[in-house]
Design an enzyme around this catalytic site. Sequence first.
Site, PDB file in Angstrom:
ATOM      1  N   TYR A  94     -48.789  -5.633 -13.435  1.00  0.00           N
ATOM      2  CA  TYR A  94     -49.394  -4.317 -12.732  1.00  0.00           C
ATOM      3  C   TYR A  94     -49.146  -3.006 -13.725  1.00  0.00           C
ATOM      4  O   TYR A  94     -50.090  -2.261 -13.371  1.00  0.00           O
ATOM      5  CB  TYR A  94     -48.347  -4.189 -11.268  1.00  0.00           C
ATOM      6  CG  TYR A  94     -48.704  -5.181 -10.798  1.00  0.00           C
ATOM      7  CD1 TYR A  94     -49.784  -5.030 -10.004  1.00  0.00           C
ATOM      8  CD2 TYR A  94     -48.538  -6.617 -10.534  1.00  0.00           C
ATOM      9  CE1 TYR A  94     -50.592  -5.651  -9.071  1.00  0.00           C
ATOM     10  CE2 TYR A  94     -49.080  -7.430  -9.393  1.00  0.00           C
ATOM     11  CZ  TYR A  94     -50.289  -6.971  -9.028  1.00  0.00           C
ATOM     12  OH  TYR A  94     -50.870  -8.502  -7.965  1.00  0.00           O
ATOM     13  N   GLU A 136     -46.359 -10.859  -3.669  1.00  0.00           N
ATOM     14  CA  GLU A 136     -46.641 -12.558  -4.690  1.00  0.00           C
ATOM     15  C   GLU A 136     -44.915 -12.825  -4.894  1.00  0.00           C
ATOM     16  O   GLU A 136     -44.702 -13.513  -5.903  1.00  0.00           O
ATOM     17  CB  GLU A 136     -46.936 -11.764  -5.539  1.00  0.00           C
ATOM     18  CG  GLU A 136     -48.303 -11.629  -5.579  1.00  0.00           C
ATOM     19  CD  GLU A 136     -49.087 -10.556  -6.793  1.00  0.00           C
ATOM     20  OE1 GLU A 136     -48.508 -10.446  -7.662  1.00  0.00           O
ATOM     21  OE2 GLU A 136     -49.886  -9.947  -6.524  1.00  0.00           O
TER      22      GLU A 136
END
Length: 410
Positions: A94, A136
């Site tokens: 990310y 997640e």
Amino acid sequence: MTPEQIALVTATVSTLRAHGVALTTHFYHRMFEHNPELKNVFNMGNQQTGKQQMALAMAVLAYAENIEDPSVLVQAVTKISHKHVSLDIRPEHYAIVGRHLIASIGEVLGEAVTPALLEAWTVAYGQLAALMSGLESGLYQKAVSQEGGWTGWRPFTVKQKVAESAEITSFYLYPADGGKVADFQPGQYVSVRLFLPELNLFQPRQYSLSSAPNGEHYRISVKKEAGSQHPDGMISNRLHDFVQEGAIIELAAPAGDFMLETTKQTPVVLVSGGVGQTPLLSMLDYLTRIGSPRQVVWVHGSRNPEVHAFGERVAQLAARYKNVQQHIFYNILPPDQERKDYYEGIVDLQKLNGVSLLPEADYYVCGPAPFIRKQVQDLAALGVPREAIHFEEFGPATLSVQASCFYSIV
């Protein structure tokens, strides 16, 4: 985010509508140039077709449109989180994506971008990344907490390779370490990773699990893309042409939010086109294996009997279980298939004379995007409520992003 930052992000909506794909195309080019190792993570077939650029553009637009109340995107975010877990996406990814996305906004929009706008988008992206990383993390923890569970890539042996039709072959996959495999919810998928010499890259693809969970092995049933030489079909074709019994391939743990609601006792209608039947086969296999009394209607469309996989198996189940009925559509109905449960043409729920409209039923639809659009349209026209319709789109989830407002997909 401050009210001023929210206002700045909201003000970019019209620009994203007009130039979103240009932005995401630039973003992917920039990211792969600076971090080429990520080509082993992303589906380069979807990069070539432009599907991934479009899907990301729609996701960014949806987030900007709903920045004041991102909760309306929970369904789409959940689906993406499952996909990320199946690809072993971690928080450090990310950071890389965010760096290149913010830089791309500045480079594509040019003079229209102010430092305040870039800061607002940096904060907005940080919030979204934190949300998704949190989701997640929970999925990773759930995966390793059950017997036979794991995260990352695990080697599996292809013990059986079975031709199911002229186009579809099943692969029976057993852990190379001899251990157990994690259970899954009927309808979920696994990611398969193979090395492609043509690209000099590892490439992942998702394949639905086509049988009920059993603790010993997984089965995927893969369609060969005839004549396809670009990456979109390379993994499927390589499985067909080069991966033989005894070969070792890598799998990620089962994932996906398209799954049978196993706690219900209400009827189930399974509607599929082509290889889209694979997750629904898992559902049907599960329901019949446990002897469920739930009424099950199987509706499937194939071009012809030669490419119709699992036809005999489903017919046997329909004959054996009184609560299971099937309805098969062929583009052109062969003379020897003139039976009451066979129809000519594409799948048309209107032809079933109301048999698909079971009280309180859940409808599971799977296939390519045009197929899903038609079935969802037909079900909506027949008065089926939104919450009773569940669908899985193969490829980047463009419909799922659009479906944050249900009728925008029809």
